[in-house]
Design a protein around this motif. Structure first.
Motif, PDB file in Angstrom:
ATOM      1  N   VAL A  83       0.833  -1.198   0.000  1.00  0.00           N
ATOM      2  CA  VAL A  83       0.000   0.000   0.000  1.00  0.00           C
ATOM      3  C   VAL A  83       0.868   1.248   0.000  1.00  0.00           C
ATOM      4  CG1 VAL A  83      -1.698   1.322   1.308  1.00  0.00           C
ATOM      5  CG2 VAL A  83      -1.929  -1.151   1.120  1.00  0.00           C
ATOM      6  N   MET A  84       1.865   1.255   0.873  1.00  0.00           N
ATOM      7  CA  MET A  84       2.728   2.422   0.981  1.00  0.00           C
ATOM      8  C   MET A  84       3.454   2.697  -0.331  1.00  0.00           C
ATOM      9  SD  MET A  84       6.142   3.328   1.353  1.00  0.00           S
ATOM     10  CE  MET A  84       6.991   1.934   2.076  1.00  0.00           C
ATOM     11  N   CYS A  85       3.984   1.662  -0.944  1.00  0.00           N
ATOM     12  CA  CYS A  85       4.752   1.869  -2.168  1.00  0.00           C
ATOM     13  C   CYS A  85       3.857   2.194  -3.359  1.00  0.00           C
ATOM     14  CB  CYS A  85       5.606   0.641  -2.462  1.00  0.00           C
ATOM     15  SG  CYS A  85       6.920   0.419  -1.251  1.00  0.00           S
ATOM     16  N   THR A  86       2.672   1.620  -3.377  1.00  0.00           N
ATOM     17  CA  THR A  86       1.721   1.976  -4.430  1.00  0.00           C
ATOM     18  C   THR A  86       1.390   3.460  -4.337  1.00  0.00           C
ATOM     19  OG1 THR A  86       0.773  -0.236  -4.305  1.00  0.00           O
ATOM     20  CG2 THR A  86      -0.518   1.428  -5.437  1.00  0.00           C
ATOM     21  N   HIS A  87       1.180   3.906  -3.114  1.00  0.00           N
ATOM     22  CA  HIS A  87       0.894   5.319  -2.885  1.00  0.00           C
ATOM     23  C   HIS A  87       2.072   6.181  -3.338  1.00  0.00           C
ATOM     24  CE1 HIS A  87      -1.569   8.022   0.023  1.00  0.00           C
ATOM     25  NE2 HIS A  87      -1.292   8.627  -1.102  1.00  0.00           N
ATOM     26  N   TYR A  88       3.245   5.740  -3.016  1.00  0.00           N
ATOM     27  CA  TYR A  88       4.445   6.488  -3.378  1.00  0.00           C
ATOM     28  C   TYR A  88       4.563   6.670  -4.885  1.00  0.00           C
ATOM     29  CZ  TYR A  88       9.442   7.250  -4.245  1.00  0.00           C
ATOM     30  OH  TYR A  88      10.632   7.719  -4.696  1.00  0.00           O
ATOM     31  N   LEU A  89       4.125   5.676  -5.638  1.00  0.00           N
ATOM     32  CA  LEU A  89       4.203   5.769  -7.093  1.00  0.00           C
ATOM     33  C   LEU A  89       3.462   6.991  -7.632  1.00  0.00           C
ATOM     34  CD1 LEU A  89       3.633   2.054  -8.172  1.00  0.00           C
ATOM     35  CD2 LEU A  89       5.679   3.398  -8.609  1.00  0.00           C
ATOM     36  N   GLY A  90       2.367   7.356  -6.976  1.00  0.00           N
ATOM     37  CA  GLY A  90       1.558   8.431  -7.541  1.00  0.00           C
ATOM     38  C   GLY A  90       1.360   9.646  -6.674  1.00  0.00           C
ATOM     39  N   TYR A  91       1.962   9.694  -5.490  1.00  0.00           N
ATOM     40  CA  TYR A  91       1.605  10.773  -4.569  1.00  0.00           C
ATOM     41  C   TYR A  91       2.014  12.146  -5.073  1.00  0.00           C
ATOM     42  CZ  TYR A  91       6.171  11.909  -2.444  1.00  0.00           C
ATOM     43  OH  TYR A  91       7.439  12.351  -2.212  1.00  0.00           O
ATOM     44  N   LEU A  92       3.015  12.202  -5.938  1.00  0.00           N
ATOM     45  CA  LEU A  92       3.404  13.487  -6.511  1.00  0.00           C
ATOM     46  C   LEU A  92       2.749  13.734  -7.867  1.00  0.00           C
ATOM     47  CD1 LEU A  92       7.207  13.736  -5.656  1.00  0.00           C
ATOM     48  CD2 LEU A  92       5.326  15.008  -4.642  1.00  0.00           C
ATOM     49  N   GLY A  93       1.885  12.841  -8.293  1.00  0.00           N
ATOM     50  CA  GLY A  93       1.238  13.011  -9.588  1.00  0.00           C
ATOM     51  C   GLY A  93       2.183  12.768 -10.745  1.00  0.00           C
ATOM     52  N   LEU A  94       3.132  11.878 -10.577  1.00  0.00           N
ATOM     53  CA  LEU A  94       4.111  11.611 -11.626  1.00  0.00           C
ATOM     54  C   LEU A  94       3.496  10.724 -12.707  1.00  0.00           C
ATOM     55  CD1 LEU A  94       7.208  10.889  -9.366  1.00  0.00           C
ATOM     56  CD2 LEU A  94       6.698  12.985 -10.605  1.00  0.00           C
ATOM     57  N   THR A  95       3.449  11.227 -13.923  1.00  0.00           N
ATOM     58  CA  THR A  95       2.818  10.467 -15.003  1.00  0.00           C
ATOM     59  C   THR A  95       3.571   9.173 -15.296  1.00  0.00           C
ATOM     60  OG1 THR A  95       4.080  11.736 -16.640  1.00  0.00           O
ATOM     61  CG2 THR A  95       1.883  12.533 -16.082  1.00  0.00           C
ATOM     62  N   GLU A  96       4.854   9.144 -14.971  1.00  0.00           N
ATOM     63  CA  GLU A  96       5.641   7.932 -15.219  1.00  0.00           C
ATOM     64  C   GLU A  96       5.120   6.738 -14.420  1.00  0.00           C
ATOM     65  OE1 GLU A  96       8.191  11.536 -15.841  1.00  0.00           O
ATOM     66  OE2 GLU A  96       6.792  10.831 -14.324  1.00  0.00           O
ATOM     67  N   ALA A  97       4.351   7.017 -13.379  1.00  0.00           N
ATOM     68  CA  ALA A  97       3.849   5.932 -12.533  1.00  0.00           C
ATOM     69  C   ALA A  97       2.609   5.263 -13.110  1.00  0.00           C
ATOM     70  CB  ALA A  97       3.519   6.479 -11.143  1.00  0.00           C
ATOM     71  N   THR A 135      -4.243 -10.045 -10.420  1.00  0.00           N
ATOM     72  CA  THR A 135      -5.177 -10.925  -9.705  1.00  0.00           C
ATOM     73  C   THR A 135      -4.479 -11.750  -8.630  1.00  0.00           C
ATOM     74  OG1 THR A 135      -4.867 -12.636 -11.398  1.00  0.00           O
ATOM     75  CG2 THR A 135      -6.710 -11.104 -11.702  1.00  0.00           C
ATOM     76  N   SER A 136      -3.212 -11.448  -8.375  1.00  0.00           N
ATOM     77  CA  SER A 136      -2.486 -12.234  -7.383  1.00  0.00           C
ATOM     78  C   SER A 136      -2.907 -11.841  -5.975  1.00  0.00           C
ATOM     79  CB  SER A 136      -0.979 -12.025  -7.540  1.00  0.00           C
ATOM     80  OG  SER A 136      -0.607 -10.756  -7.020  1.00  0.00           O
ATOM     81  N   GLU A 137      -2.503 -12.655  -5.027  1.00  0.00           N
ATOM     82  CA  GLU A 137      -2.848 -12.399  -3.628  1.00  0.00           C
ATOM     83  C   GLU A 137      -2.153 -11.156  -3.088  1.00  0.00           C
ATOM     84  OE1 GLU A 137      -0.932 -15.175  -0.807  1.00  0.00           O
ATOM     85  OE2 GLU A 137      -0.029 -16.081  -2.600  1.00  0.00           O
ATOM     86  N   TYR A 138      -1.163 -10.656  -3.801  1.00  0.00           N
ATOM     87  CA  TYR A 138      -0.409  -9.506  -3.312  1.00  0.00           C
ATOM     88  C   TYR A 138      -1.031  -8.168  -3.701  1.00  0.00           C
ATOM     89  CZ  TYR A 138       3.023 -13.232  -2.874  1.00  0.00           C
ATOM     90  OH  TYR A 138       3.649 -14.401  -2.552  1.00  0.00           O
ATOM     91  N   ALA A 139      -2.078  -8.218  -4.496  1.00  0.00           N
ATOM     92  CA  ALA A 139      -2.711  -6.970  -4.938  1.00  0.00           C
ATOM     93  C   ALA A 139      -4.199  -7.023  -4.601  1.00  0.00           C
ATOM     94  CB  ALA A 139      -2.500  -6.759  -6.433  1.00  0.00           C
ATOM     95  N   GLY A 140      -4.489  -6.953  -3.322  1.00  0.00           N
ATOM     96  CA  GLY A 140      -5.873  -6.997  -2.871  1.00  0.00           C
ATOM     97  C   GLY A 140      -6.580  -5.667  -3.066  1.00  0.00           C
ATOM     98  N   PRO A 141      -7.852  -5.594  -2.674  1.00  0.00           N
ATOM     99  CA  PRO A 141      -8.632  -4.361  -2.864  1.00  0.00           C
ATOM    100  C   PRO A 141      -8.006  -3.131  -2.219  1.00  0.00           C
ATOM    101  CG  PRO A 141     -10.074  -6.195  -2.305  1.00  0.00           C
ATOM    102  CD  PRO A 141      -8.677  -6.691  -2.138  1.00  0.00           C
ATOM    103  N   ASP A 142      -7.409  -3.289  -1.035  1.00  0.00           N
ATOM    104  CA  ASP A 142      -6.818  -2.125  -0.366  1.00  0.00           C
ATOM    105  C   ASP A 142      -5.676  -1.536  -1.188  1.00  0.00           C
ATOM    106  OD1 ASP A 142      -8.566  -2.336   1.714  1.00  0.00           O
ATOM    107  OD2 ASP A 142      -7.197  -3.431   3.025  1.00  0.00           O
ATOM    108  N   VAL A 143      -4.842  -2.413  -1.724  1.00  0.00           N
ATOM    109  CA  VAL A 143      -3.734  -1.946  -2.559  1.00  0.00           C
ATOM    110  C   VAL A 143      -4.276  -1.269  -3.817  1.00  0.00           C
ATOM    111  CG1 VAL A 143      -1.749  -2.686  -3.936  1.00  0.00           C
ATOM    112  CG2 VAL A 143      -2.154  -3.696  -1.685  1.00  0.00           C
ATOM    113  N   LYS A 144      -5.299  -1.867  -4.408  1.00  0.00           N
ATOM    114  CA  LYS A 144      -5.856  -1.312  -5.643  1.00  0.00           C
ATOM    115  C   LYS A 144      -6.536   0.036  -5.402  1.00  0.00           C
ATOM    116  CE  LYS A 144      -6.316  -5.696  -8.068  1.00  0.00           C
ATOM    117  NZ  LYS A 144      -7.194  -6.673  -8.734  1.00  0.00           N
ATOM    118  N   LYS A 145      -7.171   0.181  -4.254  1.00  0.00           N
ATOM    119  CA  LYS A 145      -7.812   1.465  -3.955  1.00  0.00           C
ATOM    120  C   LYS A 145      -6.774   2.577  -3.822  1.00  0.00           C
ATOM    121  CE  LYS A 145     -11.958  -0.443  -1.798  1.00  0.00           C
ATOM    122  NZ  LYS A 145     -12.706  -0.646  -0.528  1.00  0.00           N
TER     123      LYS A 145
END
Length: 469
Positions: free
Chosen positions: A294-308, A319-329
């Motif tokens: 969750v933290m790293c997913t957030h980091y990818l976009g928190y500055l609005g970087l289009t590269e993310a 669809t893996s177990e590592y990307a649940g709804p919380d991570v996707k949200k």
């Protein structure tokens, strides 16, 4: 001679005000609570008609009297806009907190009449008071004030844009410095440089000192990344409604030398923490630590970087177990912050996932015109599935303007040959009775039984007396 007498009489009438409402008479009728409400309502109109500046004090007293009839208070609020007395602005802004919707509406309309004079008080109304911060119920109740203030700012138009941008920039910089307190921790790299970059902000060990570096980064991101934070949410929505999208978070920080310097320190902190390597782990789905994802997913976009964008889109499709709804949200929030056409398209595509659909819809609505233009176009898409997702969105949103814009296409879908589109449109229309009732009811006599069937579904969804058999 008769003509001369007529002219004299006319002059006396003009200069004495004979025949028009008098201030004293109207004030007496208004302040006598034993009078019939209709008499008192008429007295408010009479006070306004006098044009006498002294009428303002009488209208203030009525509006500020919480025990007064809401109809009379609303009428007084509406009347204050005609006088343009600066003393009325704070009274009207306070009335935006009123529990009665008509009092709020009339107060907002009067504030619009003040134009630029009312902008700063209205922007302050988008925030919160210390009392609201300490009381959850007060904080929640103040939402109506913020909505009313935002609508007034949008109605004022261009004079609101500069002050709104300035207020947002001030808030973003302030929140950024407060977020950096999580890095002013001896356990974090470069903490001395962080402390120097945020002079004047002293970390509280109880709140800011995390046990691990990852926890520290999590605190930092949580503090800067909440799109629904007050007043960020309503300042941003106001600017989007004015068709003046605000700068990105990154642009705001870089526009100021001090916050730009702090940003550079933060970027070096992230470099020391080797979060680029962590991002790679998340993208490859090699981490089982959900909070880290969750933290790293957030980091990818928190500055609005289009590269993310591509990495975030991959997370939504995972669809893996590592990307649940919380991570996707969290990924959806980051895409919403990025706001490019590619990001908006990904948000629309996410409507197909039932467990994250509402978050995707919220982010689409937050992106304003670019997203809603796409959604309106999708109501006519030849692909029934895509059309169904767009129909669902307009049934989900509570934004009346969007509902009105979508109404013609929703009615078209109500008469479609494809059954699922008819049914979806019926459910969506059923959730907007104030907008759709008359048009839907008009189709109740349609010669096609399949149309009458879905009309019955729509009317059944509408909680209005007219829709009942």
């Amino acid at each position: 001679m008769a003509r001369c007498l007529f002219l004299v009489a006319s002059l006396v009438f003009l200069f004495t005000g004979c025949g028009g409402p008098s201030l004293s008479g109207a004030a007496a009728d208004l302040e006598d609570k034993g009078n019939d409400p209709e008499v008192r309502l008429a007295a408010v109109d009479d006070l306004v008609a006098t044009g006498d500046p002294e009428a303002v004090a009488h209208l203030h007293r009525v509006l500020e009297d919480e025990g007064e009839d809401p109809r009379i208070r609303a009428k007084a609020a509406g009347g204050l806009g005609f006088f343009q007395n600066p003393d009325s602005i704070d009274v009207l802004v306070k009335a935006l907190d009123d529990p009665d919707p008509e009092v709020r509406r009339q107060s907002g309309r009067s504030l619009v009449q003040f134009g630029e004079q009312a902008v700063q008080p209205l922007i302050r109304a988008l925030g919160f008071t210390p009392e609201e911060l300490d009381d959850t119920e007060l904080y929640t109740a103040a939402e109506e004030r913020r909505i009313s203030a935002s609508r007034a700012l949008v109605a004022i138009g261009e004079p609101s844009v500069g002050p709104l941008n300035a207020a947002l920039a001030e808030y973003e910089r302030e929140s950024f410095y407060k977020a950096m307190l999580a890095f002013a921790n001896p356990k974090m790299p470069l903490y001395n440089e962080v402390a120097a970059a945020i002079q004047g902000y002293t970390p509280d060990p109880a709140e800011d000192f995390a046990d691990t570096k990852i926890d520290g980064v999590g605190r930092f991101l949580n503090r800067i990344g909440n799109e629904n934070a007050i007043p960020r949410k309503y300042i941003t929505l106001s600017l989007q409604s004015l068709q003046k999208p605000p700068p990105t978070y990154l642009e705001t920080l870089r526009a100021d030398s001090a916050s730009n310097a702090a940003l550079e320190v933060t970027q070096r902190v992230f470099g020391q923490l080797k979060l680029d390597a962590i991002n790679a782990l998340i993208t490859k789905r090699e981490s089982e630590d959900k909070s880290l994802q969750v933290m790293c997913t957030h980091y990818l976009g928190y500055l609005g970087l289009t590269e993310a964008t591509s990495a975030l889109v991959d997370i939504l499709a995972d669809t893996s177990e590592y990307a649940g709804p919380d991570v996707k949200k969290v990924a959806l929030h980051s895409l919403g912050r990025i706001g490019t056409s590619q990001a908006i398209a990904a948000l629309f595509d996410a409507l197909k996932y039932s467990d994250i659909r509402e978050t995707a819809a919220d982010m689409l609505e937050a992106n304003g015109a670019p997203a809603t233009t796409l959604l309106l176009a999708k109501l006519s898409d030849p692909d029934p599935k895509l059309r169904a997702f767009a129909i669902w969105f307009f049934g989900y949103t509570q934004n009346r303007d969007l509902q009105v814009a979508a109404l013609p296409k929703l009615l078209e879908n109500l008469t479609q040959e494809v059954k699922v589109l008819r049914e979806n449109a019926a459910v969506a229309l059923g959730k907007m009775p104030a907008v759709a009732f008359a048009d839907v009811a008009a189709l109740a006599a349609d010669e096609r039984p399949e149309v009458r069937q879905v009309v019955a579904i729509a009317l059944g969804e509408m909680a209005v007396p007219e829709a009942r058999p």
